[in-house]
Design an enzyme around this catalytic site. Structure first.
Site, short mmCIF file in Angstrom:
data_model
loop_
_atom_site.label_atom_id
_atom_site.label_comp_id
_atom_site.label_asym_id
_atom_site.label_seq_id
_atom_site.Cartn_x
_atom_site.Cartn_y
_atom_site.Cartn_z
N GLY A 33 0.83 -1.20 0.00
CA GLY A 33 0.00 0.00 0.00
C GLY A 33 0.87 1.25 0.00
O GLY A 33 2.04 1.21 -0.36
N CYS A 34 0.29 2.36 0.41
CA CYS A 34 1.01 3.63 0.45
C CYS A 34 2.31 3.45 1.24
O CYS A 34 2.30 2.96 2.36
CB CYS A 34 0.15 4.71 1.12
N PHE A 35 3.42 3.86 0.66
CA PHE A 35 4.72 3.55 1.28
C PHE A 35 5.04 4.33 2.55
O PHE A 35 5.94 3.96 3.29
CB PHE A 35 5.87 3.63 0.28
N TRP A 36 4.31 5.40 2.85
CA TRP A 36 4.65 6.21 4.03
C TRP A 36 4.53 5.44 5.34
O TRP A 36 5.44 5.41 6.14
CB TRP A 36 3.77 7.45 4.10
N GLU A 77 4.61 1.02 -5.25
CA GLU A 77 5.26 1.80 -4.20
C GLU A 77 5.84 0.80 -3.20
O GLU A 77 5.13 -0.06 -2.68
CB GLU A 77 4.25 2.69 -3.47
#
Length: 192
Positions: A33-36, A77
């Site tokens: 998912g979103c890499f943050w 990502e």
């Protein structure tokens, strides 16, 4: 794509030939998912000495965030982790990977939808490949839905823009810094 394009070598599809800063360390690479938020979770693991977010597994050389988000490059990502296997075995990283996302939703994590959010483990050697497959098989026994996580060799890693690196630790979108301290188990706010 013109005929001449197919005859040229595509560096985006090359293996990741980068090497860790320390020869006793290894790379591991995960898409969840979103890499943050994924990066922050790995930053907190004792034995992880460095994390970077970026793009891999796509067909476009040197992509940027906007291009990856357009859905035309097939990049994912990822967070690339440098770790000391004597402190944090690869299996520890795999356990965190499975705990951080839903591996049964194709090309989506929560509200984030697109191929760049797909679930993947990108391995650097045959041992990692075997351990990744074993962990996937074990996780599948816990879930009724089919796991869609891809397990593939690590391809060329394109480091994301600097503002994405350690995004949540630096304050994210709302300027609220989140701890990257080793062993920290504060809940991770995905967007800051």
């Amino acid at each position: 794509m013109s005929t001449s394009d197919t005859q040229h070598h595509n560096p985006a599809l090359d293996p990741d030939t980068d090497t860790p800063d320390n020869p006793n360390h290894e790379f591991a690479e995960f898409g969840a998912g979103c890499f943050w938020g994924v990066e922050l979770a790995f930053q907190r693991v004792p034995g992880v000495v460095k994390t970077e977010v970026g793009y891999t597994q796509g067909h476009t050389h040197d992509p940027n965030y906007k291009l990856v988000c357009s859905g035309t490059t097939n990049h994912v990502e990822v967070v690339r982790v440098q770790f000391d296997p004597n402190v944090s075995p690869y299996t520890t990283l795999l356990d965190l990977f499975w705990s951080r996302h839903n591996p049964t939703t194709p090309n989506r994590q929560g509200n984030d939808v697109g191929a760049q959010y797909r679930s993947g483990i990108y391995y650097y050697n045959e041992t990692q490949a075997r351990l990744a497959q074993e962990s996937k098989d074990a996780k599948q026994l816990e879930l009724k839905d089919k796991i869609v996580t891809e397990i593939l060799p690590a391809k060329r890693f394109y480091r994301a823009e600097e503002y994405h690196q350690q995004y949540l630790e630096k304050g994210g979108g709302q300027g609220l810094k989140q701890s990257a301290a080793k062993g920290c188990n504060d809940p991770i706010r995905c967007y800051g």
